[in-house]
Scaffold this motif. Sequence first.
Motif, short mmCIF file in Angstrom:
data_model
loop_
_atom_site.label_atom_id
_atom_site.label_comp_id
_atom_site.label_asym_id
_atom_site.label_seq_id
_atom_site.Cartn_x
_atom_site.Cartn_y
_atom_site.Cartn_z
N VAL A 1 0.71 -1.10 0.17
CA VAL A 1 -0.21 -0.21 0.02
C VAL A 1 0.55 1.30 -0.08
O VAL A 1 0.55 2.69 -0.56
N VAL A 2 1.92 1.08 0.79
CA VAL A 2 2.75 2.72 0.78
C VAL A 2 3.15 2.37 -0.86
O VAL A 2 3.60 3.99 -1.26
N LEU A 3 3.85 1.40 -1.91
CA LEU A 3 4.24 1.19 -3.03
C LEU A 3 2.92 2.39 -3.66
O LEU A 3 3.17 2.84 -4.56
N GLU A 4 1.65 2.13 -2.97
CA GLU A 4 0.79 2.57 -4.41
C GLU A 4 -0.12 3.95 -4.19
O GLU A 4 -1.04 4.25 -4.46
N ASN A 5 0.77 4.06 -2.64
CA ASN A 5 0.54 5.34 -1.72
C ASN A 5 -0.84 5.55 -1.28
O ASN A 5 -2.03 6.39 -1.75
N ARG A 6 -1.10 4.70 -0.98
CA ARG A 6 -2.50 4.75 -0.57
C ARG A 6 -2.45 4.17 0.49
O ARG A 6 -1.36 3.49 1.47
N THR A 7 -3.17 3.51 1.82
CA THR A 7 -3.53 2.52 3.03
C THR A 7 -4.59 2.18 3.71
O THR A 7 -4.65 1.13 1.91
N THR A 8 -4.64 1.03 4.00
CA THR A 8 -5.20 -0.44 4.58
C THR A 8 -6.85 0.55 4.62
O THR A 8 -7.12 1.82 5.17
N GLY A 9 -8.24 -0.48 4.12
CA GLY A 9 -9.08 0.89 4.74
C GLY A 9 -9.91 1.14 4.18
O GLY A 9 -9.03 1.65 3.41
N PRO A 10 -11.63 1.51 4.53
CA PRO A 10 -11.93 2.42 2.78
C PRO A 10 -11.94 3.44 2.85
O PRO A 10 -11.88 3.68 1.97
N LYS A 11 -11.50 4.15 3.82
CA LYS A 11 -11.26 5.84 4.14
C LYS A 11 -9.36 6.39 3.69
O LYS A 11 -8.83 5.61 4.37
N GLN A 12 -9.61 7.17 2.81
CA GLN A 12 -7.94 7.27 1.79
C GLN A 12 -7.86 8.50 2.06
O GLN A 12 -8.95 8.95 1.50
N SER A 13 -6.21 8.96 2.66
CA SER A 13 -6.34 10.40 2.40
C SER A 13 -4.51 10.64 2.48
O SER A 13 -4.09 8.94 2.18
N GLU A 14 -4.01 11.77 1.98
CA GLU A 14 -2.80 12.08 2.14
C GLU A 14 -2.65 11.95 3.21
O GLU A 14 -1.10 11.42 3.52
N ASP A 15 -3.15 12.51 4.36
CA ASP A 15 -2.51 11.88 6.03
C ASP A 15 -2.18 10.31 5.58
O ASP A 15 -1.42 10.92 7.10
N LEU A 16 -2.79 10.08 5.96
CA LEU A 16 -3.74 8.43 6.33
C LEU A 16 -2.26 8.26 5.18
O LEU A 16 -1.59 6.62 6.06
N ASN A 17 -2.55 8.39 4.55
CA ASN A 17 -0.60 7.72 3.45
C ASN A 17 0.30 8.45 4.42
O ASN A 17 1.54 7.11 4.58
N HIS A 18 0.35 10.04 5.13
CA HIS A 18 1.71 9.49 5.52
C HIS A 18 1.96 8.74 6.17
O HIS A 18 2.94 7.96 6.94
N TYR A 19 1.18 8.56 7.49
CA TYR A 19 0.71 7.88 8.61
C TYR A 19 1.27 6.19 8.15
O TYR A 19 2.17 5.63 9.41
N THR A 20 0.85 6.05 7.19
CA THR A 20 0.87 4.81 6.85
C THR A 20 2.88 4.00 6.42
O THR A 20 3.18 3.95 6.47
N ARG A 21 3.33 5.17 5.73
CA ARG A 21 4.45 5.59 5.48
C ARG A 21 5.65 5.50 6.11
O ARG A 21 6.72 4.79 6.44
#
Length: 206
Positions: A29-49
């Motif tokens: 999901v980090v490579l795909e610039n996303r996170t797990t779960g239905p809610k997606q946002s740049e903040d959540l992507n940042h936390y995931t990285r």
Amino acid sequence: MKNVANLFPLSVTEGAYSYSDYMHLMEKVVLENRTTGPKQSEDLNHYTRLNLTRMQRLNKKTVIQDSLKEAVDQVDTPQTWYILTEAWCGDAAQNIPTIVAASLSNPLITVKFLLRDENPELMDAYLTNGGRSIPKLIAVDEGYNELFSWGPRPAGAQALLKEYKANPVKPYSEFSEDIQRWYIADKTESIQRELREVLEAVYVEK
């Protein structure tokens, strides 16, 4: 001891990840610039990285205390530790590597991962103050009798969150940095102590 087999149908257990598979999911999901779960946002992507980096570091550096290892070694029956989590969760990133590392000394313990938002019925059976807080560790034996549960965070971090919610004087993004600083200073001491305490309550004769 309560039986929770109804919360773990095949539709749940067959979707569980090993730790290796969960880490691969994080990387994906980090490579795909996303996170797990239905809610997606740049903040959540940042936390995931950030969480992936933290977990990779903790996977290499976490040292399990002898007292916790002794408690883990008391486990004498096969069991599975299910952990409800999501890739964006900072508390999960800070605690999961220690839980996994602790389990490795005992082959009777299997650790499996379930995504919170894919398992709402299970999550709703383990709410914290009415909220779907994660990570949540649920240990069950082969008959799905609950042995113990833990989560979503050590008592010290939970106290900081309670204080913040009562008086949110700063943006949550700044508060999340406070929590991470707490974890860095704590050096896994609290999660190791609390995990030892729940294991001793089940397995160690007083």
